[in-house]
Design an enzyme around this catalytic site. Sequence first.
Site, PDB file in Angstrom:
ATOM      1  N   ALA A  62      72.867  36.042  27.943  1.00 52.22           N
ATOM      2  CA  ALA A  62      71.945  37.181  28.090  1.00 52.22           C
ATOM      3  C   ALA A  62      71.593  37.345  29.565  1.00 52.22           C
ATOM      4  O   ALA A  62      71.309  36.369  30.259  1.00 52.22           O
ATOM      5  CB  ALA A  62      70.700  36.951  27.251  1.00 52.22           C
ATOM      6  N   GLU A 120      65.018  48.824  31.515  1.00 57.13           N
ATOM      7  CA  GLU A 120      66.359  49.041  30.949  1.00 57.13           C
ATOM      8  C   GLU A 120      66.353  50.323  30.136  1.00 57.13           C
ATOM      9  O   GLU A 120      65.279  50.916  29.900  1.00 57.13           O
ATOM     10  CB  GLU A 120      66.768  47.844  30.077  1.00 57.13           C
ATOM     11  CG  GLU A 120      67.067  46.599  30.913  1.00 57.13           C
ATOM     12  CD  GLU A 120      67.426  45.375  30.093  1.00 57.13           C
ATOM     13  OE1 GLU A 120      67.451  45.451  28.862  1.00 57.13           O
ATOM     14  OE2 GLU A 120      67.670  44.333  30.713  1.00 57.13           O
ATOM     15  N   HIS A 157      77.992  48.088  24.448  1.00 57.94           N
ATOM     16  CA  HIS A 157      77.270  48.150  25.724  1.00 57.94           C
ATOM     17  C   HIS A 157      78.047  49.089  26.635  1.00 57.94           C
ATOM     18  O   HIS A 157      79.266  48.983  26.747  1.00 57.94           O
ATOM     19  CB  HIS A 157      77.171  46.757  26.346  1.00 57.94           C
ATOM     20  CG  HIS A 157      76.136  46.654  27.413  1.00 57.94           C
ATOM     21  ND1 HIS A 157      76.264  47.299  28.626  1.00 57.94           N
ATOM     22  CD2 HIS A 157      74.953  46.013  27.467  1.00 57.94           C
ATOM     23  CE1 HIS A 157      75.196  47.037  29.372  1.00 57.94           C
ATOM     24  NE2 HIS A 157      74.383  46.261  28.683  1.00 57.94           N
ATOM     25  N   ARG A 179      71.340  53.067  24.639  1.00 56.23           N
ATOM     26  CA  ARG A 179      72.741  52.654  24.718  1.00 56.23           C
ATOM     27  C   ARG A 179      73.725  53.477  23.909  1.00 56.23           C
ATOM     28  O   ARG A 179      74.847  53.706  24.339  1.00 56.23           O
ATOM     29  CB  ARG A 179      72.839  51.229  24.194  1.00 56.23           C
ATOM     30  CG  ARG A 179      72.740  50.304  25.300  1.00 56.23           C
ATOM     31  CD  ARG A 179      72.913  48.927  24.862  1.00 56.23           C
ATOM     32  NE  ARG A 179      72.155  48.186  25.859  1.00 56.23           N
ATOM     33  CZ  ARG A 179      71.825  46.951  25.751  1.00 56.23           C
ATOM     34  NH1 ARG A 179      72.159  46.274  24.684  1.00 56.23           N
ATOM     35  NH2 ARG A 179      71.156  46.362  26.705  1.00 56.23           N
ATOM     36  N   HIS A 221      78.973  44.721  21.778  1.00 57.47           N
ATOM     37  CA  HIS A 221      77.957  43.863  22.401  1.00 57.47           C
ATOM     38  C   HIS A 221      77.016  43.217  21.391  1.00 57.47           C
ATOM     39  O   HIS A 221      76.612  42.069  21.558  1.00 57.47           O
ATOM     40  CB  HIS A 221      77.161  44.747  23.371  1.00 57.47           C
ATOM     41  CG  HIS A 221      76.111  44.030  24.131  1.00 57.47           C
ATOM     42  ND1 HIS A 221      76.391  43.012  25.018  1.00 57.47           N
ATOM     43  CD2 HIS A 221      74.764  44.182  24.161  1.00 57.47           C
ATOM     44  CE1 HIS A 221      75.273  42.579  25.564  1.00 57.47           C
ATOM     45  NE2 HIS A 221      74.258  43.254  25.047  1.00 57.47           N
ATOM     46  N   ARG A 265      69.738  49.192  18.570  1.00 58.28           N
ATOM     47  CA  ARG A 265      68.757  48.270  19.170  1.00 58.28           C
ATOM     48  C   ARG A 265      68.329  48.721  20.556  1.00 58.28           C
ATOM     49  O   ARG A 265      69.167  49.077  21.384  1.00 58.28           O
ATOM     50  CB  ARG A 265      69.376  46.882  19.264  1.00 58.28           C
ATOM     51  CG  ARG A 265      68.504  45.858  19.949  1.00 58.28           C
ATOM     52  CD  ARG A 265      69.204  44.523  19.995  1.00 58.28           C
ATOM     53  NE  ARG A 265      70.367  44.576  20.858  1.00 58.28           N
ATOM     54  CZ  ARG A 265      70.421  44.045  22.079  1.00 58.28           C
ATOM     55  NH1 ARG A 265      69.370  43.422  22.581  1.00 58.28           N
ATOM     56  NH2 ARG A 265      71.519  44.121  22.791  1.00 58.28           N
TER      57      ARG A 265
HETATM   58  P1  FAD Z   1      73.512  32.896  19.306  1.00 65.04           P
HETATM   59  O1  FAD Z   1      72.780  32.745  20.561  1.00 65.04           O
HETATM   60  O2  FAD Z   1      74.815  33.569  19.360  1.00 65.04           O
HETATM   61  O3  FAD Z   1      73.727  31.444  18.669  1.00 65.04           O
HETATM   62  C1  FAD Z   1      74.526  31.272  17.532  1.00 65.04           C
HETATM   63  C2  FAD Z   1      74.827  29.798  17.382  1.00 65.04           C
HETATM   64  O4  FAD Z   1      75.440  29.554  16.125  1.00 65.04           O
HETATM   65  C3  FAD Z   1      75.785  29.258  18.433  1.00 65.04           C
HETATM   66  O5  FAD Z   1      75.307  27.999  18.825  1.00 65.04           O
HETATM   67  C4  FAD Z   1      77.098  29.108  17.654  1.00 65.04           C
HETATM   68  O6  FAD Z   1      77.960  28.137  18.168  1.00 65.04           O
HETATM   69  C5  FAD Z   1      76.559  28.702  16.296  1.00 65.04           C
HETATM   70  N1  FAD Z   1      77.482  28.955  15.184  1.00 65.04           N
HETATM   71  C6  FAD Z   1      78.111  30.112  14.867  1.00 65.04           C
HETATM   72  N2  FAD Z   1      78.864  29.937  13.764  1.00 65.04           N
HETATM   73  C7  FAD Z   1      78.702  28.664  13.380  1.00 65.04           C
HETATM   74  C8  FAD Z   1      79.243  27.868  12.333  1.00 65.04           C
HETATM   75  N3  FAD Z   1      80.138  28.348  11.430  1.00 65.04           N
HETATM   76  N4  FAD Z   1      78.854  26.564  12.244  1.00 65.04           N
HETATM   77  C9  FAD Z   1      77.989  26.037  13.138  1.00 65.04           C
HETATM   78  N5  FAD Z   1      77.478  26.736  14.164  1.00 65.04           N
HETATM   79  C10 FAD Z   1      77.824  28.019  14.272  1.00 65.04           C
HETATM   80  N6  FAD Z   1      69.550  40.287  24.250  1.00 65.04           N
HETATM   81  C11 FAD Z   1      68.360  40.497  24.857  1.00 65.04           C
HETATM   82  O7  FAD Z   1      67.321  40.590  24.187  1.00 65.04           O
HETATM   83  N7  FAD Z   1      68.299  40.584  26.215  1.00 65.04           N
HETATM   84  C12 FAD Z   1      69.394  40.479  27.009  1.00 65.04           C
HETATM   85  O8  FAD Z   1      69.291  40.555  28.216  1.00 65.04           O
HETATM   86  C13 FAD Z   1      70.650  40.283  26.390  1.00 65.04           C
HETATM   87  N8  FAD Z   1      71.780  40.206  27.135  1.00 65.04           N
HETATM   88  C14 FAD Z   1      72.959  39.897  26.518  1.00 65.04           C
HETATM   89  C15 FAD Z   1      74.099  39.704  27.286  1.00 65.04           C
HETATM   90  C16 FAD Z   1      75.287  39.318  26.692  1.00 65.04           C
HETATM   91  C17 FAD Z   1      76.515  39.124  27.534  1.00 65.04           C
HETATM   92  C18 FAD Z   1      75.346  39.131  25.296  1.00 65.04           C
HETATM   93  C19 FAD Z   1      76.610  38.698  24.635  1.00 65.04           C
HETATM   94  C20 FAD Z   1      74.211  39.345  24.514  1.00 65.04           C
HETATM   95  C21 FAD Z   1      73.017  39.727  25.116  1.00 65.04           C
HETATM   96  N9  FAD Z   1      71.865  39.931  24.369  1.00 65.04           N
HETATM   97  C22 FAD Z   1      70.671  40.160  24.983  1.00 65.04           C
HETATM   98  C23 FAD Z   1      71.872  39.690  22.923  1.00 65.04           C
HETATM   99  C24 FAD Z   1      71.293  38.287  22.660  1.00 65.04           C
HETATM  100  O9  FAD Z   1      71.747  37.405  23.648  1.00 65.04           O
HETATM  101  C25 FAD Z   1      71.691  37.768  21.311  1.00 65.04           C
HETATM  102  O10 FAD Z   1      71.455  38.726  20.327  1.00 65.04           O
HETATM  103  C26 FAD Z   1      70.892  36.524  20.950  1.00 65.04           C
HETATM  104  O11 FAD Z   1      71.002  35.599  21.985  1.00 65.04           O
HETATM  105  C27 FAD Z   1      71.371  35.940  19.646  1.00 65.04           C
HETATM  106  O12 FAD Z   1      70.738  34.707  19.449  1.00 65.04           O
HETATM  107  P2  FAD Z   1      71.054  33.876  18.147  1.00 65.04           P
HETATM  108  O13 FAD Z   1      70.325  32.594  18.286  1.00 65.04           O
HETATM  109  O14 FAD Z   1      70.824  34.709  16.960  1.00 65.04           O
HETATM  110  O15 FAD Z   1      72.633  33.627  18.201  1.00 65.04           O
HETATM  111  C1  SIN Z   2      71.866  43.753  29.478  1.00 60.86           C
HETATM  112  O1  SIN Z   2      71.468  42.955  30.317  1.00 60.86           O
HETATM  113  O2  SIN Z   2      72.288  44.875  29.740  1.00 60.86           O
HETATM  114  C2  SIN Z   2      71.854  43.337  28.060  1.00 60.86           C
HETATM  115  C3  SIN Z   2      70.514  43.533  27.484  1.00 60.86           C
HETATM  116  C4  SIN Z   2      70.574  43.496  25.996  1.00 60.86           C
HETATM  117  O3  SIN Z   2      71.647  43.451  25.409  1.00 60.86           O
HETATM  118  O4  SIN Z   2      69.498  43.559  25.393  1.00 60.86           O
END
Ligand code: FAD
Ligand code: SIN
Length: 535
Positions: free
Chosen positions: A48, A118, A246, A294, A355, A390
């Site tokens: 993120a 943003e 994105h 977005r 994204h 979102r």
């Molecule tokens: P994740 O952080 O994806 O964690 C999932 C976990 O589950 C991982 O550890 C993975 O290995 C594990 N897992 C998956 N499948 C299995 C399995 N079968 N068995 C065991 N473990 C498993 N959001 C914002 O609000 N602000 C931002 O600035 C932002 N920037 C972003 C930039 C990028 C490049 C990306 C990709 C996303 C961004 N987002 C942002 C979105 C946000 O990062 C995610 O939606 C959020 O981090 C998801 O968190 P989570 O804990 O649900 O999943």
């Molecule tokens: C970004 O930094 O543009 C990602 C932010 C988000 O996905 O919420």
Amino acid sequence: MKKTTDVLILGSGIAGLTLAIKTALADTSLKVTLITKTEQEESNTRYAQGGVAAVWNKDKDNHQKHIEDTLDAGDGLCNEKIVEIVVKEGPDRVREIIDWGTRFDKNKSKIDYDLGKEGGHSENRILHFKDLTGWEIQRALMAKANELPNVEVYEHYFALDLLTQHHLGYNITRATPNIKCFGAYVLDKKDGDIITFLSKITVVATGGAGQIYKNTTNPVIATGDGIAMTYRAKGRIESMEFVQFHPTALFNPAGENPVFLVSEAVRGYGAILRDNSGEEFMHRYDKRKSLAPRDIVARAIDNEMKINGSEHLYLDCTHLDKEGFYAHFPTIHDKCMSIGINPKKDYIPVVPACHYLCGGIQVDAFGRSSIDGLYACGESTYTGLHGANRLASNSLLEAMVFAHRIHDDIINNIDKYHIENRIPNWNTIGTTEPKEMVLITQSSKELKEIMSSYVGIVRSNVRLKRAFDRLKLLYDETEQLYRSTIISPQLCELRNLITIGYLVTYSASMRRESRGLHFTTDYPDKFDFIDHTIL
Ligand code: FAD
Ligand code: SIN
């Protein structure tokens, strides 16, 4: 082999880690087990960039403005009660992770936080740590979780399937009332054993599924495993047609998986989108121009690229304060330089990329899924916060707010649940070692091709029908392989990706209108009657 625990959490991103910490702190007698399929730090969370949206500067901002921005982006499908909960409870959750050691950038006063802006936000309300906000949160949460004696973390453990009455021999369908979850089958990737993890409470926190598309900002772990597992266990899944692209991923002719993100915060800092002849174009699509929500910006870029026949458009940062740009976005600067683009002088070539998955496991205001004993948190869920699209930086916030509400509910109710010892161990009889890995890698490529060509930013009935037919073939071949070979993470991920592809395509074909992230040329307008697609 069997292992037992009180609370089994699948996933080590912001959702899984926050929930593990809160539950373990709230009742130190509970055993909390967190499993993750690669290293603990690998997650969408870690990448993120932009930050966390929260009402912080009460002189300029207020809850109502954040609520209205979220509802506006969500295009009529947000659950207003959930939006209010997340916006109002969010700032306390941010304070909590600051107390646990998370750093956010301060402004020149060195006292107040430097709040970024943003797309779709009417005020500056994004707390961030340079362009590495996710990495900083992941670091702080891991440090906190790892110091708690009642949190046990298993790295390189891959969750295969959720355990329900189906594993006790009952016939479970989507119409069966009182489906219960008793834990999960988990593959120990290092030695190949499949362990029966029995738990009182199970939580899916496995994140999104960007890997169904060719171009995605999501790391390779984002294969929708938790959503696919819940669907197989006959849990309810909602709003899968809303896949967020994105607008500005870095266009790298060498090709990369994942593609590198150029944060929306860069546009919030003043960068401008330009077409191939260097002209601004966003004013033709929305009065907020480059900072429109977005869905609007991504569709506009897609349309301009189609009109010009180009592979990318441009983001112009050349007019921005050079030192300020580098101080805010060092990682983006360095990445551009590494492929020969100097953002201080050159326009950055950008392209939309998959994204974020707005749909997912249907949960209520306490993260409870339709299966008893099964909660879900983070990107794998549909809470109602995002509706049809979102708002930027609302997802980290959502994960923290729901982790808090889930931990509360678990603490109040865990005594009602028991360990179900009758669940049998995994049966490998009749399976053989996989001989041709190419079958899996090729099918994975085909899936990405199908989804990118037919179920992308712009859809139509003909494209969706074509996607269905192709997916059906892939599904049949993969199920055949699954039934006859020894389980591998690659095969399970492929199977999960195909399920997600199917759920997205099916939900898209059910929505006979264009709304938020779902745009179809056959029904370009919005209906008055609004409903959710529930599978
Ligand atoms: P994740 O952080 O994806 O964690 C999932 C976990 O589950 C991982 O550890 C993975 O290995 C594990 N897992 C998956 N499948 C299995 C399995 N079968 N068995 C065991 N473990 C498993 N959001 C914002 O609000 N602000 C931002 O600035 C932002 N920037 C972003 C930039 C990028 C490049 C990306 C990709 C996303 C961004 N987002 C942002 C979105 C946000 O990062 C995610 O939606 C959020 O981090 C998801 O968190 P989570 O804990 O649900 O999943
Ligand atoms: C970004 O930094 O543009 C990602 C932010 C988000 O996905 O919420």
